[in-house]
Design an enzyme around this catalytic site. Structure first.
Site, PDB file in Angstrom:
ATOM      1  N   SER A 277       0.821  -1.215   0.000  1.00 20.88           N
ATOM      2  CA  SER A 277       0.000   0.000   0.000  1.00 20.88           C
ATOM      3  C   SER A 277       0.849   1.258   0.000  1.00 20.88           C
ATOM      4  O   SER A 277       0.547   2.224  -0.714  1.00 20.88           O
ATOM      5  CB  SER A 277      -0.967   0.004   1.195  1.00 20.88           C
ATOM      6  OG  SER A 277      -0.286  -0.192   2.415  1.00 20.88           O
ATOM      7  N   HIS A 307      -1.934  -8.809   1.623  1.00 18.61           N
ATOM      8  CA  HIS A 307      -1.578  -7.582   2.356  1.00 18.61           C
ATOM      9  C   HIS A 307      -2.609  -7.256   3.430  1.00 18.61           C
ATOM     10  O   HIS A 307      -2.259  -7.102   4.594  1.00 18.61           O
ATOM     11  CB  HIS A 307      -1.449  -6.431   1.360  1.00 18.61           C
ATOM     12  CG  HIS A 307      -0.905  -5.157   1.951  1.00 18.61           C
ATOM     13  ND1 HIS A 307      -0.210  -5.102   3.151  1.00 18.61           N
ATOM     14  CD2 HIS A 307      -0.948  -3.882   1.505  1.00 18.61           C
ATOM     15  CE1 HIS A 307       0.147  -3.852   3.409  1.00 18.61           C
ATOM     16  NE2 HIS A 307      -0.289  -3.091   2.429  1.00 18.61           N
ATOM     17  N   HIS A 361       6.933 -12.402  10.322  1.00 18.64           N
ATOM     18  CA  HIS A 361       6.946 -11.126   9.607  1.00 18.64           C
ATOM     19  C   HIS A 361       8.175 -11.075   8.721  1.00 18.64           C
ATOM     20  O   HIS A 361       9.219 -11.653   9.053  1.00 18.64           O
ATOM     21  CB  HIS A 361       6.952  -9.948  10.597  1.00 18.64           C
ATOM     22  CG  HIS A 361       6.680  -8.629   9.948  1.00 18.64           C
ATOM     23  ND1 HIS A 361       7.675  -7.858   9.386  1.00 18.64           N
ATOM     24  CD2 HIS A 361       5.515  -7.947   9.753  1.00 18.64           C
ATOM     25  CE1 HIS A 361       7.143  -6.763   8.885  1.00 18.64           C
ATOM     26  NE2 HIS A 361       5.838  -6.791   9.093  1.00 18.64           N
ATOM     27  N   ARG A 370       3.008  -3.554  17.966  1.00 11.63           N
ATOM     28  CA  ARG A 370       1.597  -3.250  17.682  1.00 11.63           C
ATOM     29  C   ARG A 370       0.697  -4.343  18.239  1.00 11.63           C
ATOM     30  O   ARG A 370      -0.450  -4.074  18.624  1.00 11.63           O
ATOM     31  CB  ARG A 370       1.387  -3.085  16.170  1.00 11.63           C
ATOM     32  CG  ARG A 370       2.189  -1.936  15.552  1.00 11.63           C
ATOM     33  CD  ARG A 370       2.073  -1.928  14.043  1.00 11.63           C
ATOM     34  NE  ARG A 370       2.585  -3.174  13.470  1.00 11.63           N
ATOM     35  CZ  ARG A 370       2.461  -3.520  12.189  1.00 11.63           C
ATOM     36  NH1 ARG A 370       1.844  -2.699  11.338  1.00 11.63           N
ATOM     37  NH2 ARG A 370       2.960  -4.665  11.741  1.00 11.63           N
ATOM     38  N   ASP A 416      -1.585  -8.368  13.130  1.00  8.54           N
ATOM     39  CA  ASP A 416      -2.839  -8.988  12.706  1.00  8.54           C
ATOM     40  C   ASP A 416      -3.297 -10.090  13.644  1.00  8.54           C
ATOM     41  O   ASP A 416      -4.469 -10.479  13.608  1.00  8.54           O
ATOM     42  CB  ASP A 416      -2.677  -9.551  11.296  1.00  8.54           C
ATOM     43  CG  ASP A 416      -2.323  -8.475  10.287  1.00  8.54           C
ATOM     44  OD1 ASP A 416      -3.061  -7.483  10.204  1.00  8.54           O
ATOM     45  OD2 ASP A 416      -1.291  -8.619   9.603  1.00  8.54           O
TER      46      ASP A 416
END
Length: 478
Positions: A277, A307, A361, A370, A416
């Site tokens: 993005s 994504h 990741h 996060r 996520d």
């Protein structure tokens, strides 16, 4: 080379420039917008001599190797971009203008009585590199509310009304963004011959602020349509912040939900410049496409399953584990039983050649901060939620299982692995809408990047490509 000399001249010209409102434009800068623009120019002037020296003395130094393997594997490991808002550290996670997630949570202004940073404060940080004051944050929020032009919102509403309500929410959101583009100040100035290399950056600021002000209302209308409600949204509340108003327009008035949304929209703003993005937005913007066009392109990239779909896949996994536990008679409130059950079910999954979503990741080699801040939020606000207990137990057992399994470089959770649990708890259960939430947040980072691309006079992106046949010949592969 000529292009190198041109870049140096652009850098030094910006170093000498001072802010003057754009002549002949159809907008006037407010006090906070003028302060923001002057701050940007001051920062550019501070940076320009260093950039000129860097290019002059080290311009031909390689940042990384572009190997054959990397060319075939998504260019991973190739450093080929300069992107100002954020930098990803393999051990500490994302740094927003040098600040980690915990540092941002501590330093950035918050809503009255709240504990999570305000996204508009993060916007100021990503643009300027400075932590804003409470007054600057409040003024920026007021400015964004003022820019939420009813005419532009009405244009987007007409576009949404023309498509089926059951169209994918991300498709609807991008359609709404493209409708907002009709009001682009850059596009208008360019068509009238009023845009030039000296004011591209200022027009980018104008469009970016307008987009950030208006797009949440489009996203709220999309949510209402996707959940079978009327697309009519309440007016902006001057007493609410950017995230609070968005949450309210979605139909959630509880203060805790607003606080959760502040957290969500703050931590998803950016993740360096190489992800799909961010890179797509920068790539399209490099063609001098206006910020609306560039951001909409980035959102089409975010809509891709590889994504933006990860948190939905995590929820599918958690619901599957939840059902398996219940079918096996496992008491989810019994920590020992739950750990043993989830350990068995996870090994069954891995042995069937499936992966555990939300873990690993491309860059990070520790638990994503996060993830950590979402876990802390859940532990404070709903420690007895069944899905939270599941995801928390998975977190306790998964690194050991994946390390023993031996097929992942990073056995720790990413962002996520937890975000869907927060949304589910507060009743935002329309999973195919989650990417829209991600996109509303991500514009703060990618549009900050576009503004800095314009400030620095970046060139259009045009890397060299090769064919497989040319490589076969180069390396005598027969």
């Amino acid at each position: 080379s000529n292009s190198f000399c041109t870049l140096l001249r652009q850098v030094m010209r910006f170093a000498r420039s001072a802010y003057k409102p754009l002549a002949g434009a159809r907008f006037a800068s407010s006090d906070i917008t003028g302060e923001l623009k002057q701050t940007l120019l001051n920062k550019k002037a501070e940076q320009a001599p260093k950039m000129a020296k860097l290019l002059k003395e080290h311009g031909d130094v390689a940042l990384s190797d572009a190997t054959v393997k990397k060319a075939y594997q998504g260019m991973r490991g190739i450093t080929g971009l300069v992107y100002e808002p954020s930098l990803l550290d393999a051990n500490e996670g994302i740094r927003f203008r040098g600040l980690t997630i915990p540092e941002c949570q501590k330093a950035l202004p918050k809503a009255p009585g709240g504990t999570e940073p305000l996204p508009e404060a993060m916007l100021w940080l990503l643009l300027t590199g400075d932590v804003p004051t409470e007054a600057q944050t409040q003024a920026l929020n007021a400015e964004l509310q003022k820019r939420a032009d009813p005419e532009a919102i009405a244009t987007a509403r007409k576009a949404l009304d023309a498509v089926p309500a059951d169209m994918h929410p991300m498709t609807q959101y991008v359609i709404g963004l493209m409708a907002l583009q009709h009001h682009s100040k850059f596009a208008s100035a360019y068509a009238q011959g009023k845009a030039n290399k000296n004011n591209y950056w200022e027009l980018a600021v104008e469009d970016a602020l307008d987009c950030i002000a208006r797009s949440p209302q489009v996203a709220a209308m999309v949510y209402r349509r996707a959940t079978g409600q009327s697309a009519d949204i309440p007016a902006l509340d001057a007493n609410l912040d950017w995230a609070g108003n968005f949450t309210n327009q979605m139909g959630f008035t509880d203060k805790e939900v607003m606080e959760c949304m502040r957290l969500y929209l703050t931590i998803h703003v950016d993740h360096e410049g190489g992800n799909v993005s961010a890179h797509t937005t920068s790539l399209v913007a490099s063609a001098l496409s206006d910020p609306y066009l560039a951001y909409a392109a980035g959102m089409n990239g975010l809509a891709g399953p590889l994504h933006g779909l990860a948190n939905q896949e995590v929820l599918t996994y958690l619901f599957e584990m939840q059902k398996k536990c219940k079918d096996a008679g496992i008491d989810i409130n019994n920590e020992k039983q739950l750990k043993e059950g989830l350990t068995k079910f996870t090994w069954d999954l891995l042995n069937s050649k499936r992966v555990v979503p939300g873990y690993g990741h491309a860059v990070l080699r520790k638990t994503d901060p996060r993830y950590t801040c979402q876990r802390e939020f859940a532990a404070r606000n709903f420690p007895n939620d069944e899905l939270f207990k599941l995801v928390d137990t998975v977190y306790q057992i998964m690194p050991g299982i994946l390390t023993e399994h031996g097929k992942t470089a990073n056995p720790y959770p990413n962002v996520d692995a937890h975000s869907g649990v927060l949304l589910q708890h507060y009743g935002i259960t329309q999973q195919n809408y989650y990417t829209v939430l991600f996109g509303v947040s991500r514009q703060i980072g990618v549009l900050s990047g576009v503004i800095w691309d314009r400030l620095q006079g970046r060139s259009i992106e045009r890397p060299k490509s090769v064919t497989s046949e040319s490589l076969f010949k180069k390396f005598n592969i027969e």
